[in-house]
Design a protein around this motif. Structure first.
Motif, mmCIF file in Angstrom:
data_model
loop_
_atom_site.group_PDB
_atom_site.id
_atom_site.type_symbol
_atom_site.label_atom_id
_atom_site.label_comp_id
_atom_site.label_asym_id
_atom_site.label_seq_id
_atom_site.Cartn_x
_atom_site.Cartn_y
_atom_site.Cartn_z
ATOM 1 N N THR A 156 45.262 36.931 42.468
ATOM 2 C CA THR A 156 45.087 38.048 43.388
ATOM 3 C C THR A 156 43.844 37.817 44.248
ATOM 4 O OG1 THR A 156 46.058 39.546 41.776
ATOM 5 C CG2 THR A 156 44.727 40.544 43.509
ATOM 6 N N PRO A 212 45.118 33.769 49.074
ATOM 7 C CA PRO A 212 46.366 33.252 48.488
ATOM 8 C C PRO A 212 46.440 31.732 48.330
ATOM 9 C CG PRO A 212 46.867 35.030 49.988
ATOM 10 C CD PRO A 212 45.382 34.754 50.130
ATOM 11 N N LYS A 213 45.880 30.969 49.265
ATOM 12 C CA LYS A 213 45.989 29.510 49.177
ATOM 13 C C LYS A 213 44.641 28.804 49.221
ATOM 14 C CE LYS A 213 50.550 29.604 51.121
ATOM 15 N NZ LYS A 213 51.506 29.129 52.073
#
Length: 140
Positions: A41, A75-76
């Motif tokens: 998260t 997220p990445k």
């Protein structure tokens, strides 16, 4: 489907210590130890002084001492902006032990609040550096 790696950048004011894909990062945040895996998260947290472990995509583990800073998880991408950072194998244990001795001596001979604060900060940093060395030596 979650990917098995995420990009990571670990930088300090002086240099970039790591840039590339990782499978895991473990650091000490303001609320305690945090592990970051792909698919984590998003979050931002302050870092406390101590060891940070980076598991690279090829399976190697890097141990890096950070004196504090910010950890951002997207997220990445994981970004660590450290106040000061050093690879654990570059830490000089004898110098750290001497700095710890001096900080303890400052505490014993304290004469004002400012000296006490400086001594406590120095002592906390040396303890975190020694913990980093211990984790680095134990991973082999």
């Amino acid at each position: 489907m979650a990917t098995s790696t995420l990009e990571c950048r670990v930088v300090s004011a002086r240099e970039e210590l790591y840039s590339g894909p990782i499978t895991m990062l473990i650091a000490t945040g303001s609320e305690g130890e945090i592990g970051v895996l792909p698919g984590h998260t998003p979050l931002i947290t302050l870092l406390k002084p101590g060891p940070m472990r980076v598991q690279t995509a090829n399976g190697e583990e890097q141990v890096i001492y950070v004196s504090g800073g910010v950890l951002e998880v997207q997220p990445k991408l994981v970004t660590v902006l450290a106040d000061t950072a050093m690879r654990a194998d570059n830490l000089d244990e004898s110098k750290i032990v001497e700095a710890r001795r001096k900080a303890e001596q400052m505490l014993a001979n304290q004469s004002d609040h400012l000296q006490t604060s400086a001594a406590l900060a120095s002592l906390a940093e040396t303890v975190a550096q020694l913990e980093t060395i211990r984790k680095f030596k134990n991973r082999a």
